[in-house]
Design a protein around this motif. Structure first.
Motif, PDB file in Angstrom:
ATOM      1  N   TYR A  22       0.868  -1.281  -0.101  1.00 50.55           N
ATOM      2  CA  TYR A  22      -0.046  -0.105  -0.117  1.00 50.55           C
ATOM      3  C   TYR A  22       0.860   1.219   0.065  1.00 50.55           C
ATOM      4  CZ  TYR A  22      -3.145   3.624   1.683  1.00 50.55           C
ATOM      5  OH  TYR A  22      -3.977   4.650   1.786  1.00 50.55           O
ATOM      6  N   GLU A  23       2.073   1.063   0.747  1.00 56.03           N
ATOM      7  CA  GLU A  23       2.666   2.448   0.820  1.00 56.03           C
ATOM      8  C   GLU A  23       3.788   2.727  -0.346  1.00 56.03           C
ATOM      9  OE1 GLU A  23       6.190   2.147   3.575  1.00 56.03           O
ATOM     10  OE2 GLU A  23       5.576   3.973   4.409  1.00 56.03           O
ATOM     11  N   ARG A  24       4.196   1.422  -1.117  1.00 55.10           N
ATOM     12  CA  ARG A  24       5.217   1.698  -2.070  1.00 55.10           C
ATOM     13  C   ARG A  24       4.682   1.104  -3.418  1.00 55.10           C
ATOM     14  NH1 ARG A  24      10.924   0.231   1.212  1.00 55.10           N
ATOM     15  NH2 ARG A  24      10.096   1.355   3.201  1.00 55.10           N
ATOM     16  N   TYR A  25       3.512   0.923  -3.801  1.00 51.46           N
ATOM     17  CA  TYR A  25       3.226   0.348  -4.916  1.00 51.46           C
ATOM     18  C   TYR A  25       3.354   1.031  -6.003  1.00 51.46           C
ATOM     19  CZ  TYR A  25      -0.846   3.466  -5.400  1.00 51.46           C
ATOM     20  OH  TYR A  25      -1.509   4.648  -5.652  1.00 51.46           O
ATOM     21  N   GLU A  26       3.602   2.306  -5.918  1.00 50.61           N
ATOM     22  CA  GLU A  26       3.902   3.183  -7.061  1.00 50.61           C
ATOM     23  C   GLU A  26       5.257   2.941  -7.542  1.00 50.61           C
ATOM     24  OE1 GLU A  26       2.968   7.248  -6.035  1.00 50.61           O
ATOM     25  OE2 GLU A  26       0.848   6.862  -6.369  1.00 50.61           O
ATOM     26  N   SER A  27       6.164   2.420  -6.674  1.00 46.97           N
ATOM     27  CA  SER A  27       7.451   2.584  -6.908  1.00 46.97           C
ATOM     28  C   SER A  27       8.054   1.081  -7.272  1.00 46.97           C
ATOM     29  CB  SER A  27       8.654   3.165  -6.021  1.00 46.97           C
ATOM     30  OG  SER A  27       8.400   2.598  -4.843  1.00 46.97           O
ATOM     31  N   LEU A  28       7.197   0.072  -6.944  1.00 51.69           N
ATOM     32  CA  LEU A  28       7.490  -1.334  -7.229  1.00 51.69           C
ATOM     33  C   LEU A  28       6.839  -1.917  -8.452  1.00 51.69           C
ATOM     34  CD1 LEU A  28       6.658  -2.564  -3.442  1.00 51.69           C
ATOM     35  CD2 LEU A  28       9.071  -2.242  -4.280  1.00 51.69           C
ATOM     36  N   PRO A  29       7.833  -2.366  -9.246  1.00 48.88           N
ATOM     37  CA  PRO A  29       7.290  -3.313 -10.350  1.00 48.88           C
ATOM     38  C   PRO A  29       6.611  -4.633  -9.922  1.00 48.88           C
ATOM     39  CG  PRO A  29       9.651  -3.924 -10.106  1.00 48.88           C
ATOM     40  CD  PRO A  29       9.132  -2.685  -8.949  1.00 48.88           C
ATOM     41  N   LEU A  30       5.574  -4.708 -11.018  1.00 50.18           N
ATOM     42  CA  LEU A  30       4.665  -5.834 -10.607  1.00 50.18           C
ATOM     43  C   LEU A  30       5.582  -7.055 -11.396  1.00 50.18           C
ATOM     44  CD1 LEU A  30       1.333  -4.620 -12.043  1.00 50.18           C
ATOM     45  CD2 LEU A  30       1.902  -4.798  -9.688  1.00 50.18           C
ATOM     46  N   PHE A  31       5.022  -8.168 -10.737  1.00 54.26           N
ATOM     47  CA  PHE A  31       5.772  -9.561 -10.923  1.00 54.26           C
ATOM     48  C   PHE A  31       5.286  -9.978 -12.638  1.00 54.26           C
ATOM     49  CE2 PHE A  31       5.223 -13.997 -11.405  1.00 54.26           C
ATOM     50  CZ  PHE A  31       6.602 -14.478 -11.589  1.00 54.26           C
ATOM     51  N   GLN A  32       6.599 -10.156 -13.257  1.00 53.05           N
ATOM     52  CA  GLN A  32       5.904 -10.601 -14.737  1.00 53.05           C
ATOM     53  C   GLN A  32       6.501 -12.068 -15.009  1.00 53.05           C
ATOM     54  OE1 GLN A  32       4.532  -8.888 -17.091  1.00 53.05           O
ATOM     55  NE2 GLN A  32       4.192  -7.120 -15.563  1.00 53.05           N
ATOM     56  N   LYS A  33       5.756 -13.124 -15.350  1.00 60.56           N
ATOM     57  CA  LYS A  33       6.059 -14.291 -15.568  1.00 60.56           C
ATOM     58  C   LYS A  33       6.907 -14.126 -16.617  1.00 60.56           C
ATOM     59  CE  LYS A  33       4.162 -18.979 -16.049  1.00 60.56           C
ATOM     60  NZ  LYS A  33       2.949 -19.885 -16.033  1.00 60.56           N
ATOM     61  N   GLN A  34       8.061 -15.156 -16.647  1.00 62.35           N
ATOM     62  CA  GLN A  34       8.931 -15.356 -17.684  1.00 62.35           C
ATOM     63  C   GLN A  34       8.290 -16.666 -18.692  1.00 62.35           C
ATOM     64  OE1 GLN A  34      13.073 -15.630 -17.011  1.00 62.35           O
ATOM     65  NE2 GLN A  34      12.654 -15.103 -14.853  1.00 62.35           N
ATOM     66  N   GLU A  35       9.157 -16.558 -19.813  1.00 63.56           N
ATOM     67  CA  GLU A  35       8.548 -17.490 -20.867  1.00 63.56           C
ATOM     68  C   GLU A  35       9.241 -18.826 -20.529  1.00 63.56           C
ATOM     69  OE1 GLU A  35      11.069 -16.199 -24.206  1.00 63.56           O
ATOM     70  OE2 GLU A  35       9.178 -15.540 -25.206  1.00 63.56           O
ATOM     71  N   PRO A  36       8.379 -19.975 -20.662  1.00 66.22           N
ATOM     72  CA  PRO A  36       8.765 -21.263 -20.453  1.00 66.22           C
ATOM     73  C   PRO A  36      10.075 -21.615 -20.670  1.00 66.22           C
ATOM     74  CG  PRO A  36       6.543 -21.149 -21.096  1.00 66.22           C
ATOM     75  CD  PRO A  36       7.128 -19.782 -21.536  1.00 66.22           C
ATOM     76  N   GLN A  37      10.463 -21.331 -21.808  1.00 69.79           N
ATOM     77  CA  GLN A  37      11.937 -21.615 -22.170  1.00 69.79           C
ATOM     78  C   GLN A  37      13.010 -21.048 -21.337  1.00 69.79           C
ATOM     79  OE1 GLN A  37      11.960 -21.115 -26.703  1.00 69.79           O
ATOM     80  NE2 GLN A  37      12.721 -23.163 -26.780  1.00 69.79           N
ATOM     81  N   ARG A  38      12.843 -19.977 -20.792  1.00 74.13           N
ATOM     82  CA  ARG A  38      13.668 -19.192 -19.989  1.00 74.13           C
ATOM     83  C   ARG A  38      13.745 -19.442 -18.741  1.00 74.13           C
ATOM     84  NH1 ARG A  38      16.149 -14.382 -21.370  1.00 74.13           N
ATOM     85  NH2 ARG A  38      15.566 -13.342 -23.455  1.00 74.13           N
ATOM     86  N   LEU A  39      12.517 -20.159 -18.238  1.00 79.06           N
ATOM     87  CA  LEU A  39      12.281 -20.663 -16.836  1.00 79.06           C
ATOM     88  C   LEU A  39      13.189 -21.921 -16.960  1.00 79.06           C
ATOM     89  CD1 LEU A  39       8.559 -20.008 -16.139  1.00 79.06           C
ATOM     90  CD2 LEU A  39      10.767 -19.061 -14.898  1.00 79.06           C
TER      91      LEU A  39
END
Length: 233
Positions: A22-39
């Motif tokens: 709540y306090e820092r959402y504006e400066s925190l990037p959202l989690f992004q799932k990687q491609e299966p091959q990269r994982l």
């Protein structure tokens, strides 16, 4: 504690995380799932790293002056097995990269950098998928190669690097060791630092930082949108 919480429980932890977001959402990037091959590439590279550590341990045991003949034979068998497993993992990593147009293109670009061979390039792609999506300061910080100030009042301490991804830093150390022996501008850069009075480890760290900054700049035209949110974080 800064929110006035005392004690620890699942409910308190959940509340603390909610307040943090709540306090820092504006400066925190959202989690992004990687491609299966990269994982998969990251998982294989991690397993290769683990097996390499086991291989070093077994080789050290083999050199023990008090090594029993039975133990000696056991170490030899395990070394042979680990070597085969590492070779198979390396081949699988190469297959994944060659079958993916983007990974393959990035691999070729990375290998043009002095000190960066096929193994180092593939490991950088596996452990540093953000490469090419950040600015030079962000990528250096992510690798633990950005110098931070150590100051208080009139005291100005020695700037030090800290944090970051240990595995990536170890990979870049190998690349820097190779680059300083190459006939390239990177070798000249390292030797100039030494001639200016820098300690060898300081110069080597600067060389590691220069390599990853160059790699980051070279990969910018080939980047995917999967980490685009980091561009403005």
């Amino acid at each position: 504690r800064s929110w006035g919480q005392k004690g620890k429980s699942d409910a308190l932890d959940a509340l603390a995380l909610a307040l943090y977001g709540y306090e820092r959402y504006e400066s925190l990037p959202l989690f992004q799932k990687q491609e299966p091959q990269r994982l998969k590439l990251a998982a294989l590279a991690q397993r290769r790293h683990d097996l390499n550590q086991m291989l070093v341990q077994e080789k050290n045991r083999l050199k023990s002056p008090q090594c029993d003949p039975w133990v000696f034979e056991s170490c030899q068998l395990l070394i042979q097995t680990l070597t085969q497993q590492i070779s198979s993992l390396t081949q699988e990593i190469e297959t994944i990269i060659s079958s993916n147009p983007v990974l393959s293109a990035q691999q070729k670009v990375l290998e043009t950098i002095p000190g960066v061979g096929p193994v180092v390039a593939s490991l950088l792609q596996a452990h540093l998928p953000e490469l090419g999506h950040l600015n030079r300061r962000q990528i250096a910080s992510l690798c633990g190669l950005a110098p931070y100030p150590f100051e208080s009042g009139q005291k100005v301490g020695y700037r030090k690097t800290k944090g970051g991804r240990v595995q990536v830093r170890n990979i870049l150390f190998m690349a820097a060791m190779a680059a300083r022996r190459s006939n390239s501008p990177l070798k000249a850069f390292y030797e100039k630092l030494i001639s200016n009075g820098k300690k060898k480890m300081v110069a080597l760290t600067a060389l590691m930082r220069k390599i990853i900054v160059i790699a980051n700049a070279k990969l910018k035209p080939l980047t995917l949108p999967e980490f685009s949110f980091l561009q403005h974080s």
